[in-house]
Design a protein around this motif. Structure first.
Motif, PDB file in Angstrom:
ATOM      1  N   ASP A  88       0.834  -1.208   0.000  1.00 21.34           N
ATOM      2  CA  ASP A  88       0.000   0.000   0.000  1.00 21.34           C
ATOM      3  C   ASP A  88       0.868   1.257   0.000  1.00 21.34           C
ATOM      4  N   GLY A  89       1.921   1.223   0.828  1.00 25.69           N
ATOM      5  CA  GLY A  89       2.822   2.369   0.886  1.00 25.69           C
ATOM      6  C   GLY A  89       3.496   2.633  -0.447  1.00 25.69           C
ATOM      7  N   PHE A  90       3.942   1.558  -1.102  1.00 26.95           N
ATOM      8  CA  PHE A  90       4.638   1.730  -2.376  1.00 26.95           C
ATOM      9  C   PHE A  90       3.690   2.159  -3.498  1.00 26.95           C
ATOM     10  N   TYR A  91       2.411   1.825  -3.369  1.00 22.37           N
ATOM     11  CA  TYR A  91       1.448   2.335  -4.347  1.00 22.37           C
ATOM     12  C   TYR A  91       1.451   3.857  -4.328  1.00 22.37           C
ATOM     13  N   TRP A  92       1.385   4.433  -3.135  1.00 24.45           N
ATOM     14  CA  TRP A  92       1.354   5.894  -3.023  1.00 24.45           C
ATOM     15  C   TRP A  92       2.715   6.501  -3.319  1.00 24.45           C
ATOM     16  N   LEU A  93       3.777   5.796  -2.972  1.00 26.07           N
ATOM     17  CA  LEU A  93       5.110   6.295  -3.321  1.00 26.07           C
ATOM     18  C   LEU A  93       5.251   6.378  -4.835  1.00 26.07           C
ATOM     19  N   ASP A  94       4.706   5.405  -5.546  1.00 27.96           N
ATOM     20  CA  ASP A  94       4.720   5.432  -7.012  1.00 27.96           C
ATOM     21  C   ASP A  94       3.986   6.665  -7.533  1.00 27.96           C
ATOM     22  N   GLN A  95       2.837   6.980  -6.941  1.00 31.85           N
ATOM     23  CA  GLN A  95       2.085   8.162  -7.355  1.00 31.85           C
ATOM     24  C   GLN A  95       2.908   9.442  -7.147  1.00 31.85           C
ATOM     25  N   VAL A  96       3.567   9.520  -6.002  1.00 30.60           N
ATOM     26  CA  VAL A  96       4.359  10.708  -5.678  1.00 30.60           C
ATOM     27  C   VAL A  96       5.578  10.821  -6.595  1.00 30.60           C
TER      28      VAL A  96
END
Length: 258
Positions: A82-90
């Motif tokens: 989940d964290g890396f999903y948002w890191l990808d977005q950022v």
């Protein structure tokens, strides 16, 4: 050195996308984009509003650290996902803004004085390699309830994770009750950008140049540590844009003499 402002300094006065015009009015050379919400993390937001920077260099991006950064260190692969999903977005957003650095807190992942450097560095290597795939460097910021909340932690992690850089925050160093010189020493050779604020005689945060800090001495120490990056004003405590502009000019003058 370049002089700029983080959009976090304008969070009480303008939405993120409206901050760029204000920053340009001050004569700043660059800025940091402080993405404030999950809505802003998405590249659709950055694609729409990156045009508003209009020649203003974006040296870094940051997020609200409690939103997902701590998840990146979780033992559960599902939680980290989940964290890396948002890191990808950022990271996609960082590319759209042209930012090469990510100011990273990470959350307090240990308790008391106990730091598992090997485990923390293992996770940091994973995060840093992921960001590098987008051409972005992860820069650890010294701050309360962050991975790097004591001077010696950065050097301990850097020796195990060479990919990381440092984002020195002068004001946060004081909040952590350490002289900023201790952080400069431990971050020497690795400082990407620096956040600056000042304090008045009553101890209240204020713009650089209106308080008691000796920025001439601080900048000399930074130069001695090999720093020649962006110096970013980081405080919402100011009266008007003219006062902010004067602070930018003050920092430029000090930097030229360092």
């Amino acid at each position: 050195m370049k002089t700029g402002i983080t959009t976090a300094s304008l969070s009480l006065r303008a939405e993120t996308e409206n901050s760029f015009d204000i920053i340009k009015q001050t004569g700043a050379d660059c800025c940091e984009v402080a993405l404030r919400t999950f809505y802003e993390y998405r590249p659709e937001f950055s694609e729409k509003f990156s045009v508003r920077t209009n020649g203003l260099e974006v040296c870094s991006v940051r997020v609200a650290p409690n939103n997902f950064e701590l998840q990146l260190f979780d033992e559960s692969r599902r939680v980290r996902g989940d964290g890396f999903y948002w890191l990808d977005q950022v990271m996609r957003s960082a590319q759209l803004f042209g930012a090469k650095n990510y100011t990273f807190n990470g959350g307090l992942i240990y308790s008391g004085e106990s730091v598992n450097f090997d485990r923390t560095a293992e996770r940091l290597r994973e995060i840093a390699d992921f960001c590098a795939g987008y051409g972005v460097t992860i820069c650890l910021e010294n701050a309360r309830r962050s991975v790097c909340d004591r001077p010696e932690i950065f050097s301990g992690l850097k020796s195990r994770c060479p990919q990381i850089a440092a984002a020195l925050n002068i004001g946060r160093a004081a909040e952590l009750c350490y002289p900023c010189q201790m952080f400069i020493e431990n971050m020497s050779g690795s400082i990407s950008h620096v956040f600056v604020s000042d304090v008045d005689e009553s101890g209240r945060a204020c713009l650089p140049g209106l308080g008691v800090y000796d920025f001439s001495e601080i900048f000399k120490r930074l130069k001695g540590a090999g720093f020649d990056g962006a110096v970013l004003i980081d405080t919402p405590n100011f009266r008007d844009i003219d006062e902010l502009k004067n602070s930018v000019e003050f920092l430029k003058t000090i930097a030229d003499k360092a």
